[in-house]
Structures are given as structure tokens and as C-alpha cells.
Design a protein around this motif. Sequence first.
Motif, mmCIF file in Angstrom:
data_model
loop_
_atom_site.group_PDB
_atom_site.id
_atom_site.type_symbol
_atom_site.label_atom_id
_atom_site.label_comp_id
_atom_site.label_asym_id
_atom_site.label_seq_id
_atom_site.Cartn_x
_atom_site.Cartn_y
_atom_site.Cartn_z
ATOM 1 N N TYR A 467 0.880 -1.119 -0.114
ATOM 2 C CA TYR A 467 -0.052 0.129 0.023
ATOM 3 C C TYR A 467 0.954 1.290 0.109
ATOM 4 N N GLU A 468 1.831 1.268 0.710
ATOM 5 C CA GLU A 468 2.821 2.204 0.664
ATOM 6 C C GLU A 468 3.293 2.553 -0.864
ATOM 7 N N SER A 469 3.861 1.492 -1.421
ATOM 8 C CA SER A 469 4.344 1.518 -2.927
ATOM 9 C C SER A 469 3.126 2.026 -3.672
ATOM 10 N N LYS A 470 2.022 1.538 -3.494
ATOM 11 C CA LYS A 470 0.777 2.257 -4.291
ATOM 12 C C LYS A 470 0.598 3.539 -4.184
ATOM 13 N N GLN A 471 0.556 3.956 -3.064
ATOM 14 C CA GLN A 471 0.360 5.536 -2.492
ATOM 15 C C GLN A 471 1.292 6.266 -3.173
ATOM 16 N N LYS A 472 2.485 6.202 -3.407
ATOM 17 C CA LYS A 472 3.580 6.854 -4.066
ATOM 18 C C LYS A 472 3.346 6.897 -5.515
ATOM 19 N N TYR A 473 2.950 5.675 -5.869
ATOM 20 C CA TYR A 473 2.508 5.613 -7.504
ATOM 21 C C TYR A 473 1.340 6.730 -7.884
ATOM 22 N N TYR A 474 0.469 6.785 -7.062
ATOM 23 C CA TYR A 474 -0.679 7.763 -7.272
ATOM 24 C C TYR A 474 -0.183 9.113 -7.016
ATOM 25 N N GLU A 475 0.735 9.142 -6.202
ATOM 26 C CA GLU A 475 1.181 10.630 -5.763
ATOM 27 C C GLU A 475 1.817 11.164 -6.775
ATOM 28 N N GLN A 476 2.770 10.343 -7.503
ATOM 29 C CA GLN A 476 3.563 10.791 -8.604
ATOM 30 C C GLN A 476 2.445 11.212 -9.814
ATOM 31 N N LEU A 477 1.417 10.340 -9.833
ATOM 32 C CA LEU A 477 0.469 10.704 -11.053
ATOM 33 C C LEU A 477 -0.318 11.956 -10.486
ATOM 34 N N GLY A 478 -0.282 12.314 -9.212
ATOM 35 C CA GLY A 478 -1.192 13.435 -9.058
ATOM 36 C C GLY A 478 -2.672 13.028 -8.838
ATOM 37 N N LYS A 479 -2.709 11.766 -8.375
ATOM 38 C CA LYS A 479 -4.343 11.064 -8.169
ATOM 39 C C LYS A 479 -4.106 10.529 -6.935
ATOM 40 N N VAL A 480 -5.741 10.315 -6.729
ATOM 41 C CA VAL A 480 -6.002 9.820 -5.131
ATOM 42 C C VAL A 480 -6.093 8.551 -5.499
ATOM 43 N N MET A 481 -5.327 7.678 -4.378
ATOM 44 C CA MET A 481 -5.270 6.258 -4.620
ATOM 45 C C MET A 481 -6.659 5.959 -4.178
#
Length: 483
Positions: A467-481
Motif C-alpha cells: 500500500y505504501e508503494s501504491k500510495q507513492k505511485y498515485y502521488e506521482q500521478l497526482g491522483k487519489v489512490m
Amino acid sequence: MDTEMEDSNEKKKQNRFLTTRQIRYAAATAIVLLSLLGLSAAFVIRVYFMTESSCYEDLAVTTEDAITDLETKFRSDRTTLRVMAGLIGNADDIASLEVSGYLTNYDINSMITQIGMLLPGDVLVNSKGRRTKTDGEISFEAESKQGEHISRLQAAGANPANQVIRNYVPIRKDGICIGVLYSSASPSSIAKAWLPSIYNKKGSCYVVDRKTGEVLINTSSDPISNIRDIDFIQTDAAYAKDGTVSNILDGKKGYSVFSSQLASEKFYMCYLPFSIEDWEMVVFVPESAVFSAVDPIRNWMYLLIASVAVIVLLYALWLIREIRAALADAEQKANIDVLTGLPNRNRYEGYLKTLEGSRDKLICLYIDANGLHELNNSKGHFAGDQMLRFIADTLKVEFGGEHIYRIGGDEFIVFLSDKTETEVEHCLKNFNDALQRNDYHAAVGTSEYEGGMSVDHLIEHAEKAMYESKQKYYEQLGKVMRV
């Protein structure tokens, strides 16, 4: 004396028992034999009607094959003519020896009997470069207007009985038609080069020009020149001559049944349109050819009776095998994910029970597909399924082993007991690289067993890292996980 009486009575009882049993066996055998005879008779009748029904399917396949074969020959010839037309169009002088050489080198074969050019002014140039007037046989203006096309029957020479079919391809120079290249083939040469094998060559074909009804190619012995003149006697209320001819001229697909004045049997007919011209293929076959395969049916009847006993035994063996296969299939479906082929949650939960007390070296990977929801919404669930299958296949390639599970819609878990951390990192890099090359992404969390750690905690730590990895991925895209 009493003993003899008792023995006699016992024998009578045994005889009565044997007689009764024999009667039962005889009755059962008679019933079986009568049943077999009835089944055999029903089988023969059924085969007859099935043969008649399948005849239409066979005719359709045969007709399609005949059309494909003939169209291929014409298309191949047209391709050659296009190449030649391009070379002639690029030549400096259409009357040059170079152009004559192109015509001379054309492959005259069993189907194509002549090659030539039609020039403005209705001038014909043959393969030897000789020029003659068409004398009204064909017109440059009329043929050039039609572009690439295959003609109807056209006169070839002074004798009107000599008719050919010509394949025309325009010769263009600077966008202007300066001539028309053509190949000629007589109907008889086409038939000999193409003659399809229909019911062991007992069937016949007509190639019909739908605009006129003219029979262009005829492989039968009936010298018919127009489909309207077909020797047709109606034998079935569903197939009338007028309706059949009308369907052929309208370019429809269909079947018909008829008899003729010259033959004492029925004919089965199938007609289908060509795609290259306004032509219709008409294939028909005599009833005797259709049912020739049924003639040896009597031998099959005898074999049928002998085979029933064997079938009963084979059926019992087959039933046992099918039950085992059904049980195996049920177990397979219960434990294998249909979409990815990976073990499913049932197998996963069963494996967890085996981990208790044997966790000396164990690494858990928790994988979740990123962007699956968005992919489903933008490109459809088929695209999402492709993504999940790709992730599953890549996990198999990189990590191998049997402990790779799909535990949810977009969630996977991998247990590794035979790899070091360095090897796992290398495999993860390859895994992520493969996903990125295909524009896929996944969040991955890892957890390694530590002393005193339970299996649940091992999985929870991996899930948390995911989930931490997933959060970083969506933050980089500027989206809400999405959770």
C-alpha cells in the motif's frame, strides 16, 4: 429309495431352474436382437435423411472452394497484368521492342491462351507485336472506361463461335489511359485448368453472368447458354424454377432440388455469388452421387450389431474414467483461477496451513495491479483481463515455483523459500521492467520472515509495504489512490 426320490426331485428343480433361466436368457437375447434390428433399420433411415441434409452443407463448402480457386486464378493473372501494365506505362514508347518483350514473356499456360494490348482507335497488339483492327469485336473506349474488370464472353477472331473471357487492366501514363492490357482465356481452357472435383467429379458447375443470365463457363455435358434455359423439372414445392433462377440472377445464396428431361434422377443444387465480378457459381450433383456413400450401409448394419456388445463394455470403462475426470476437473476448478491459471484463494488458504512450524526461510511478495479500474473504464474489461494475465504470466516467468496465488481481483501473493534478497530484488526489477514495457504498473510489497513472526504478520507487513508503494505511485500521478 427315499434318497433316490429326493435326488430326483432335486434334479427336477434344477432342470426347472435351468429351463426358466434359459427362457429368460433367450427372451432377453431376442429382445436385444430385435432391438438391434430396429435400431439398425432406424439407423439406415436416419443415415439416408442425414446424407440428404448434409449434401447441402457439402455443396456449400464445395461451391465456396470452387469460387475461391477460380477467383485466385483470375486474381493471380490480374496481378501479373498490373505489373506488366506498370512497366509498359513507364516505357518511353508503347510500340518499342521492350514492350513487345513484356508481351512475349507473359506466361501462356493451360488457362490463359493469349495476351495483348488494346490501344486507342481500337487497335489490337498481339504478343508478337503485330497490330490489327478489332473490327468491332471490342472497343477501347468501352473497355477503358470500366477500369480493371473481367469481360463477358467476347468474340475472338472472325468466327463468332470462338469466344473468350478477357481480363482487362488499364495502362496509364501520367494519369492518362494510353492502352488496355488483357489476357484471354476460352471457357473450355478455364474449365480444364480449374475443373473442381465435386463428389468425385460427378458434379458440375455453371459460372453465370448475373446481368444477362449468360452461362460463361460450363463443366457439364448440357450445352446450356443461359441459366434461364436450364432443364429444370420441379420436384419439391419449396424449389420452383422461377424462384431458383431469380435468386441466382439476384446474387443470392441458396439451394434447390430438381430433375431434368434427360435424367431419371434428382439433382441437388447450390448457388453462391462471386466477389470479383457480377457472377454466380451454380453447382449441382446427381442424387446417385450424393447417396453413393450409403450403398455399403448393410455392412455397417452387421458391424453395428457386433459393436453394441463392445460398446456396453467400453461405456462402463468410459463412465468410470469420466467420473474420475469430473472429480479431477471439479477439484481443478475449485483451486485454479480461470483467468490467469494461477492457484486461487482456496489453494492459498490451504497452503497457509502448511506454513505453521516451517518458516526458517520465507519471503512474501504482495502485488496489486495499479490502474486496473481506470483501464477497465477506459478500454473495457477485456483490456483489464489482459493486464491481469500479463502480470500473472510475468510472475511465473520471474519467480517460478508453485506458490504464486491470485487472491483477489487485482491482488497476487508470492511465497519464496529458495531465493536470497539479492535474487528477489533482481527478479522484482525484471518484473517491473516487463510491466513498464507494456505500459502496466503494479505496487509490490515485500516481507521476510523473522523469528517469532506469525504467517499473518508476514503477510500483513508485505501488504502494508504494498500500500505504501501504491500510495507513492498515485502521488506521482497526482491522483487519489483507490482503496
